[in-house]
Design an enzyme around this catalytic site. Structure first.
Site, PDB file in Angstrom:
ATOM      1  N   HIS A  98       0.852  -1.193   0.000  1.00  0.00           N
ATOM      2  CA  HIS A  98       0.000   0.000   0.000  1.00  0.00           C
ATOM      3  C   HIS A  98       0.885   1.239   0.000  1.00  0.00           C
ATOM      4  CE1 HIS A  98       0.685  -0.877   4.274  1.00  0.00           C
ATOM      5  NE2 HIS A  98       0.326   0.368   4.572  1.00  0.00           N
ATOM      6  N   HIS A 100       1.420   3.867   1.963  1.00  0.00           N
ATOM      7  CA  HIS A 100       1.977   4.556   3.129  1.00  0.00           C
ATOM      8  C   HIS A 100       3.502   4.610   3.061  1.00  0.00           C
ATOM      9  CE1 HIS A 100      -1.800   3.960   5.883  1.00  0.00           C
ATOM     10  NE2 HIS A 100      -1.950   4.937   5.006  1.00  0.00           N
ATOM     11  N   ASP A 102       5.800   4.260   5.183  1.00  0.00           N
ATOM     12  CA  ASP A 102       6.585   3.219   5.854  1.00  0.00           C
ATOM     13  C   ASP A 102       6.488   1.867   5.146  1.00  0.00           C
ATOM     14  OD1 ASP A 102       3.903   2.962   6.642  1.00  0.00           O
ATOM     15  OD2 ASP A 102       4.422   2.070   8.570  1.00  0.00           O
ATOM     16  N   HIS A 103       5.896   1.861   3.956  1.00  0.00           N
ATOM     17  CA  HIS A 103       5.876   0.648   3.133  1.00  0.00           C
ATOM     18  C   HIS A 103       6.399   0.901   1.729  1.00  0.00           C
ATOM     19  CE1 HIS A 103       3.635  -2.015   5.917  1.00  0.00           C
ATOM     20  NE2 HIS A 103       3.294  -0.840   6.425  1.00  0.00           N
ATOM     21  N   HIS A 160      -7.528  -0.695   5.366  1.00  0.00           N
ATOM     22  CA  HIS A 160      -6.428   0.085   5.936  1.00  0.00           C
ATOM     23  C   HIS A 160      -6.118   1.243   4.997  1.00  0.00           C
ATOM     24  CE1 HIS A 160      -2.872   0.862   8.340  1.00  0.00           C
ATOM     25  NE2 HIS A 160      -2.127   0.867   7.238  1.00  0.00           N
ATOM     26  N   ASP A 181      -0.395  -4.289   5.922  1.00  0.00           N
ATOM     27  CA  ASP A 181      -1.035  -3.858   7.163  1.00  0.00           C
ATOM     28  C   ASP A 181      -2.502  -4.274   7.218  1.00  0.00           C
ATOM     29  OD1 ASP A 181       1.347  -2.761   7.836  1.00  0.00           O
ATOM     30  OD2 ASP A 181       0.667  -0.676   7.899  1.00  0.00           O
ATOM     31  N   HIS A 219       4.365  -5.249  10.176  1.00  0.00           N
ATOM     32  CA  HIS A 219       4.890  -4.695  11.432  1.00  0.00           C
ATOM     33  C   HIS A 219       5.017  -5.789  12.482  1.00  0.00           C
ATOM     34  CE1 HIS A 219       4.353  -0.315  10.539  1.00  0.00           C
ATOM     35  NE2 HIS A 219       3.394  -0.765   9.750  1.00  0.00           N
TER      36      HIS A 219
END
Length: 298
Positions: A98, A100, A102-103, A160, A181, A219
């Site tokens: 996705h 975001h 942090d991905h 998400h 996530d 995560h």
């Protein structure tokens, strides 16, 4: 032209975090390398091995990165694989779960270093793509191949984010899913762009995968998820296995299966009387919504 990791100039020479581990399959060709990054994220290297010997030192190894969520992702991959004696690995693309940061935060760095790399990612129903540097938009049911035998099926799991894609990977009898996530060990992601109904639908979709499918998530949240599950379904005997998994492993990703999650993940057990009683919900959407509310408040 493919860029081998052995040809990447290493700017980071220190050893990676002690959390770094290799989760390597033992049969046929598929290997998955788990690399902890940021504070609690995971990125992965999905590798094929042409010889079928189980020796990742052999030549002609092609790989896809999954969620390279760090501007130094390539250097971290190179460091981990070199210390494991993997030799040269040709990175041919990126699977992004996705948009975001942090991905997908390292996607543009990968493209700059490897212009031929394909960046796979999903697209929301409405609006433009938001995955960084995406070159190949994928939708539910699309298929990707890696090497001669690894097959990857894209599974749309909106909630998400609306562009969430999970990647179901098979090689012979090996099965794994990169769940981003959407699904965690013992938990699920927050509903940033979706509804309880959508998360229930997405987790039910993943629940249809073969029970032996290994789960690789985005995560390290397992201990917190276990703590929450004990407040919701304390009499579930399967939670003792999840607790043992936490006690025995600093890294829990790749240590559970879809079958395990259906036994201990409260977000995949919405019809269980104890969970309905704990939430006061009478239908799946209401139970899911209340579970997320309670978890958010912990």
């Amino acid at each position: 032209m493919l860029l081998r990791l052995s040809h990447i100039q290493r700017l980071v020479t220190r050893r990676p975090s002690s959390l770094a581990s290799i989760v390597a399959s033992q049969k046929r060709n598929m290997k998955i390398v788990s690399i902890p990054i940021r504070s609690d994220n995971y990125m992965y290297v999905l590798m094929e091995e042409r010889t079928g010997t189980g020796d990742i030192k052999a030549n002609n190894v092609k790989a896809l990165l999954v969620d390279p969520a760090d501007p130094k992702a390539l250097e971290k991959v190179s460091t981990v694989l070199e210390e494991e004696g993997a030799g040269s690995v040709d990175i041919v693309g990126v699977l992004t779960t996705h948009h975001h940061e942090d991905h997908a935060g390292g996607n543009d760095i990968v493209v700059k270093a490897i212009p031929s790399a394909s960046i796979y990612g999903g697209k929301p129903k409405d609006g433009p793509p938001r995955v960084r540097a995406v070159t190949n938009l994928v939708a539910d049911g699309d298929e990707i191949s890696l090497g001669d035998s690894i097959k990857i099926k894209c599974l749309a799991t909106p909630c998400h984010t609306q562009d969430s894609i999970c990647y179901y990977v098979t090689d012979g009898d090996q099965k794994a899913v990169f769940a981003g996530d959407t699904l965690f060990q013992g938990g699920c992601g927050r509903f940033f762009e979706g509804t309880p109904e959508e998360m229930h639908s997405s987790l039910s979709y993943l629940g249809q995968l073969p029970d032996e499918t290994i789960v690789y998530n985005g995560h390290e949240y397992t201990r917190g998820n276990l703590k929450f599950a004990k407040t919701v379904e304390p009499m579930n005997d399967a939670l003792s296995r999840l607790e043992q998994l936490c006690d025995s492993n600093e890294i829990t990703t790749g240590k559970s299966t879809i079958g395990d999650e259906k036994q201990w993940n409260v977000f995949m057990r919405l019809d269980i009387p104890a969970i309905r009683q704990a939430t006061g919900g009478t239908d799946a959407a209401a139970v899911m919504g209340k579970l997320r509310e309670l978890k958010n408040a912990m």
